[in-house]
Design an enzyme around this catalytic site. Structure first.
Site, PDB file in Angstrom:
ATOM      1  N   LYS A  61     -17.973  -0.936   5.057  1.00  0.00           N
ATOM      2  CA  LYS A  61     -18.372  -1.968   4.106  1.00  0.00           C
ATOM      3  C   LYS A  61     -19.884  -1.986   3.879  1.00  0.00           C
ATOM      4  CE  LYS A  61     -17.101  -6.678   2.811  1.00  0.00           C
ATOM      5  NZ  LYS A  61     -16.376  -7.902   3.226  1.00  0.00           N
ATOM      6  N   PHE A 106     -12.118  -6.843  13.678  1.00  0.00           N
ATOM      7  CA  PHE A 106     -10.977  -7.312  12.902  1.00  0.00           C
ATOM      8  C   PHE A 106     -10.599  -6.281  11.837  1.00  0.00           C
ATOM      9  CE2 PHE A 106      -9.428  -9.765   9.148  1.00  0.00           C
ATOM     10  CZ  PHE A 106      -8.214 -10.170   9.687  1.00  0.00           C
ATOM     11  N   GLN A 107      -9.345  -5.901  11.817  1.00  0.00           N
ATOM     12  CA  GLN A 107      -8.784  -4.927  10.878  1.00  0.00           C
ATOM     13  C   GLN A 107      -9.490  -3.576  10.951  1.00  0.00           C
ATOM     14  OE1 GLN A 107      -8.416  -6.781   6.942  1.00  0.00           O
ATOM     15  NE2 GLN A 107      -6.356  -7.454   7.494  1.00  0.00           N
ATOM     16  N   MET A 157      23.754   9.665   3.113  1.00  0.00           N
ATOM     17  CA  MET A 157      23.642  10.977   3.734  1.00  0.00           C
ATOM     18  C   MET A 157      23.868  10.893   5.239  1.00  0.00           C
ATOM     19  SD  MET A 157      23.342  14.098   2.831  1.00  0.00           S
ATOM     20  CE  MET A 157      22.446  14.262   1.286  1.00  0.00           C
ATOM     21  N   GLU A 183       0.812  -1.217   0.000  1.00  0.00           N
ATOM     22  CA  GLU A 183       0.000   0.000   0.000  1.00  0.00           C
ATOM     23  C   GLU A 183       0.849   1.273   0.000  1.00  0.00           C
ATOM     24  OE1 GLU A 183      -2.544  -3.244   1.865  1.00  0.00           O
ATOM     25  OE2 GLU A 183      -0.488  -2.514   2.157  1.00  0.00           O
TER      26      GLU A 183
END
Length: 625
Positions: A220, A170-171, A535, A108
């Site tokens: 959802k 969940f999630q 760096m 993602e």
């Protein structure tokens, strides 16, 4: 339209679960509904068996997810980047028949960076999708990156059904709460009848005024519930469209200051490019004979091969750009937020200058550097106002001569001793010479980013795609994918896309190489490999007595072989005499190629203004630090 969370409006309590529709995907089905559905199915079967051929086909019911996709189509979105998952699955199902091209990314974070870069190149918001929970939180780095750089982007995230919000389902993650500080605005879309308009508004708002990322969180049940509503055209919220013209009296006062200046200097920032104002900026500077410096995000706003251009200023900007800023008596700054990497220590920044600051966002005026002449408005519009208002160009011939003298005194050069390893600057210049002016350059973050900015000659806007404010390692590969898709969508399949990456930065998002291979994308990735977080190593040598704690990356794999394992073409360069032919072969390869370039591990990025130092007191060698 319901907005339960936004950057400008604090989040209230969780949405009322009592009004939420049950999740149709839930395995526990209401028995009455099941019986009703069974009866309907029986009736349908009897109607079919009756042989009534005249019965019209029943249209598929529309859902909130269909409205989401229709809103994207109405807004003109052509491409989206994302990763599939449970809570966002209804939207993906609706995308199945859509003309919006979806590119599945490996992670993602890569989706967010690809969408960001797509927007940088096209000038339109990129779209990123992710599921709830870890999918949404994996977008956060890319959203924050877009926020810091004022890049237009729309993120669509799945969410658990509204009746489970707040239950640690969940999630589940409070996505609007997490992203409120790093979005221009975000929305919790709990109504299937308005979700399409919400998405359209978020898309339009991302690109209006000062661009930035917006986010719509999609429970959802919202995306699965049927609706008869059709989303309208994408429109930004009422009252958010800024006035393009600056106050005429303020413009006149600024024009008089420009006319009387002896050492005027234009400072063009990223806002010039985002405001599509590069042509106006070029006309203003050339018509008035005013030297030009850009910020790093403003690279390409003014052609670096123009005699007036002093290239970019700041911590690793050119010595002559920093000298011009230090000695100007009238700084005409357009579309810049005066960040610390540009200014160094504020008291020593342009200490002799009256400052004219043009910006679309009033919050930037005098935030870091005091503006003597604030001009709030659209960059192109205000530059046109200034061009019309300046009646006599400033008498700056001696100043232009001084700027040319600084260019001769502090040239951007480097040594190539035969007994030392390959210098990275040489490789950047080799790629530049082998490609056209419209080549798009993306980078990760670190030394390689600075060398690319310093030693590539940029002449066009939207050809430099990098992470500036957030400084996100790993930006380069997904950005190259987004840039490639953007060029293709605009009908420029023949444009080269070159990514300069470092070994550490490349390893952070190397999985996205699989996407480039799967899509057969013509991108060339040059890994400037010094087996360090370069760096960090440079700063450790300068300020931490050479203690290389956690910066030594001598455990790097062989990237050319890794590329071949992914299905890309792999090359390796160790010596100067290998550079020209290998660069040509990599660019000629019709598909993704990776060039593992082993460079001098001790090479530093110079010039350098120490953090918080004065721009005019830059170091030209390690001994100066």
């Amino acid at each position: 339209m319901t907005e339960h969370a936004a950057q400008t409006e604090p989040t209230d309590a969780a949405p009322d679960a009592g009004t939420a529709a049950d999740d149709p995907a839930d395995p526990v089905t209401d028995s009455a509904a099941a019986t009703e559905q069974e009866g309907a199915s029986t009736a349908d079967a009897e109607e079919i068996s009756s042989g009534d051929a005249a019965s019209p086909a029943t249209e598929e019911p529309r859902t909130g997810a269909d409205s989401v996709v229709t809103a994207l189509e109405n807004a003109g979105a052509k491409t989206a980047f994302g990763v599939q998952g449970g809570a966002i699955m209804p939207v993906y199902d609706a995308l199945y028949e859509s003309d919006v091209n979806h590119v599945t990314m490996a992670h993602e974070q890569g989706a967010a960076h690809a969408a960001d870069a797509y927007g940088v190149v096209t000038g339109e918001p990129g779209v990123a999708l992710a599921t709830s929970g870890p999918g949404a939180t994996n977008l956060v780095t890319g959203i924050a990156d877009a926020s810091m750089d004022s890049d237009a982007m729309l993120a669509l995230t799945g969410q658990v059904p509204t009746d489970l919000v707040g239950n640690d389902a969940f999630q589940e993650t409070d996505t609007t709460g997490v992203t409120a500080p790093i979005t221009k605005h975000n929305y919790f879309a709990d109504d299937p009848d308005t979700v399409g308009d919400t998405v359209g508004e978020a898309f339009a708002y991302a690109e209006s005024g000062r661009p930035g990322p917006t986010l719509v969180d999609l429970p959802k049940d919202t995306t699965l519930t049927e609706t008869e509503s059709e989303p309208g055209p994408a429109e930004a919220p009422a009252g958010t469209k800024p006035t393009p013209d600056a106050d005429p009296d303020a413009v006149e006062r600024a024009a008089r200051a420009i006319e009387s200046a002896e050492r005027p200097l234009c400072l063009f920032g990223g806002g010039v490019i985002k405001g599509e104002a590069s042509e106006e900026a070029r006309e203003f500077a050339r018509e008035n004979g005013i030297p030009v410096v850009t910020t790093m995000p403003g690279i390409g706003a003014f052609p670096e091969d123009d005699p007036l251009c002093l290239e970019w200023a700041g911590m690793h900007g050119t010595g002559y750009a920093n000298m011009a800023i230090t000695h100007t008596d009238c700084l005409i700054a357009v579309g810049t937020r005066f960040d610390d990497r540009l200014t160094g220590g504020i008291p020593a920044f342009a200490p002799e200058a009256e400052v004219i600051h043009v910006d679309i966002d009033p919050a930037e005026i005098s935030k870091n550097v005091h503006a003597d002449y604030p001009l709030i408005g659209d960059a192109g519009t205000v530059l046109d106002q200034l061009t019309d208002a300046v009646e006599d160009a400033p008498a700056a011939a001696e100043w232009r001569d001084q700027c040319e003298a600084w260019q001769e005194e502090y040239p951007m050069t480097y040594a190539t001793p035969a007994d030392e390893p390959l210098k990275p600057q040489f490789v950047v210049e080799a790629f530049d010479e082998a490609t056209d002016d419209d080549t798009i350059v993306t980078t990760g973050v670190g030394q390689h980013q600075m060398w690319a900015a310093q030693f590539w000659t940029f002449t066009e806007p939207r050809t430099w795609v990098s992470s500036h404010g957030l400084g996100t390692m790993g930006y380069g590969i997904p950005a190259a994918i987004g840039a490639r898709l953007a060029a293709d969508v605009e009908g420029h399949e023949d444009r080269d896309v070159v990514c300069f990456d470092g070994d550490g930065s490349f390893l952070m998002t190397i999985q996205e190489l699989s996407v480039a291979v799967r899509e057969n994308m013509d991108v060339t990735i040059a890994v400037l490999n010094n087996e360090y977080i370069g760096m960090v190593r440079q700063w450790q040598d300068a300020f931490f007595e050479g203690r290389h704690m956690a910066s030594d990356y001598d455990w790097m794999p062989e990237f050319d072989k890794i590329a071949e394992a992914f299905g890309a073409r792999g090359f390796r360069i160790d010596e100067y005499d290998e550079v020209a032919d290998t660069v040509e072969d990599a660019l000629d390869y019709d598909g993704p190629s990776v060039v593992d370039v082993h460079i001098d591990p001790e090479e530093n990025v110079l010039p350098m203004v120490p953090s918080g130092g004065a721009n005019g007191q830059f170091a030209l060698s390690e001994e100066h630090l």
